[in-house]
Write an enzyme that holds these catalytic residues in place. Structure first.
Site, short mmCIF file in Angstrom:
data_model
loop_
_atom_site.label_atom_id
_atom_site.label_comp_id
_atom_site.label_asym_id
_atom_site.label_seq_id
_atom_site.Cartn_x
_atom_site.Cartn_y
_atom_site.Cartn_z
N SER A 1 0.88 -0.82 0.11
CA SER A 1 0.00 -0.20 0.15
C SER A 1 0.91 1.13 0.07
O SER A 1 2.03 1.09 0.42
CB SER A 1 -0.94 -0.04 1.31
OG SER A 1 -1.57 1.35 1.43
N LYS B 1 2.85 -3.20 5.76
CA LYS B 1 3.12 -2.95 4.25
C LYS B 1 4.56 -2.67 3.99
O LYS B 1 4.95 -3.23 3.11
CB LYS B 1 2.04 -1.97 3.88
CG LYS B 1 0.53 -2.22 3.91
CD LYS B 1 0.14 -3.65 3.28
CE LYS B 1 -1.25 -3.89 2.99
NZ LYS B 1 -1.39 -5.33 2.23
N TYR C 1 -1.02 -1.32 10.22
CA TYR C 1 -1.20 -1.57 8.80
C TYR C 1 0.05 -1.03 8.09
O TYR C 1 0.66 -1.83 7.05
CB TYR C 1 -2.36 -0.84 8.24
CG TYR C 1 -2.92 -1.32 6.77
CD1 TYR C 1 -3.47 -2.15 6.46
CD2 TYR C 1 -2.67 -0.17 5.96
CE1 TYR C 1 -3.76 -2.64 5.33
CE2 TYR C 1 -2.84 -0.16 4.73
CZ TYR C 1 -3.62 -1.44 4.38
OH TYR C 1 -3.77 -1.55 3.05
N ILE D 1 -8.45 2.64 -3.74
CA ILE D 1 -9.00 1.73 -4.76
C ILE D 1 -10.38 1.38 -4.25
O ILE D 1 -10.71 1.17 -3.03
CB ILE D 1 -8.01 0.46 -4.80
CG1 ILE D 1 -6.58 0.57 -4.95
CG2 ILE D 1 -8.98 -0.51 -5.88
CD1 ILE D 1 -6.22 1.31 -6.52
#
Ligand code: NAI
Length: 245
Positions: free
Chosen positions: A140, A157, A153, A186
């Site tokens: 990401s 990543k 997170y 997205i």
């Protein structure tokens, strides 16, 4: 150049919906035989059937080491080989740092990062023997620039990027390429929860003035999975409409 994956087999984790499903569909359309992987066997089989008669569904919890190891074995048994491994499954457990619980950290790191490590460790064995392989990890932009409320997170990543570069170096001599695709925003279930106001603000930060689609990511993955990318390894492909540059 037309992307042709005829004769290749591909495993895509988290491919019953969203970006993973688009990746599975795109690789299948390019000729690959695809293993659709979800947490639920019935759902994975249904999606595989909808994609192609050649595709198969498998159940796996990527946060569980034994489950990932068993998945790789099961797919190799069914397909004879895994040529293309796409580590796409991922989840978020957002909170500001001083409210983030240990289990929020562990849940995200176990699924997003350790799951990919275990899958690569197991699948690279066969790729080394056959001297051909493609490992594509879905990270990401948050792994590059960080994000408020997403320390776990972002760390998972960013960790995927270090993992990818290391295995790219280790496996290059066996013709196994490892790359990262780092999506921006997205349109999937993950971002559907965003309020319209937040989406509007987002557009002002995206030079291409729209959210990305799962296909925007899948097309880059298909290129990286093919022979067209044979001189590219250890790279991060940011697919974000120009948001981070
Ligand atoms: P999604 O939430 O629609 O799909 C994620 C998939 O991963 C689901 O099928 C889910 O069941 C699966 N999954 C999650 N934890 C799992 C586990 N423990 N075991 C097995 N499967 C598990 O999300 P989306 O948007 O399709 O995301 C796909 C990947 O792209 C994720 O790695 C995500 O972090 C990444 N990404 C998504 C962005 C976006 O804007 N949607 C932006 C940047 C990265």
């Amino acid at each position: 150049m037309k992307i042709d994956l005829t004769g290749r087999t591909a495993l895509v984790t988290g491919s019953t919906r969203g970006i993973g499903r688009a990746i599975a569909e795109t690789l299948s359309a390019a000729g690959a035989r695809v293993a659709v992987v979800g947490r639920d066997q019935a759902r994975a089989s249904a999606v595989a059937q909808a994609i192609s008669a050649e595709a198969r569904g498998f159940a796996c919890d990527v946060a569980d080491v034994a489950s990932v190891t068993a998945l790789i074995e099961a797919v190799e048994k069914e397909f004879g080989a895994i040529d293309i491994l796409v580590n796409n499954a991922g989840l978020t457990r957002d909170n500001i740092i001083f409210r983030m619980k240990d289990e929020d950290w562990d849940t995200v790191l176990d699924a997003n990062l350790r799951g990919a490590f275990v899958a690569i460790r197991a699948a690279s064995r066969g790729m080394m023997k056959r001297r051909w392989g493609r490992i594509i990890n879905i990270a990401s932009v948050v792994g590059l620039v960080g994000n408020k409320g997403q320390a776990n997170y972002a760390a998972s990543k960013a960790g995927l990027i270090g993992l990818t570069k290391s295995v790219a170096k280790e496996l290059a001599s066996r013709n196994i390429l490892a790359n990262v695709v780092a999506p921006g925003f997205i349109e999937t279930d993950m971002t559907a929860a965003l309020p319209d106001e937040a989406k509007k603000t987002l557009f002002t930060q995206i030079p291409l003035e729209r959210l990305g689609t799962p296909s925007d990511i899948a097309n880059v993955v298909a290129f990286l999975a093919s022979d067209a990318s044979s001189y590219i390894t250890g790279q991060v492909f940011v697919v974000d409409g120009g948001m981070v540059m």
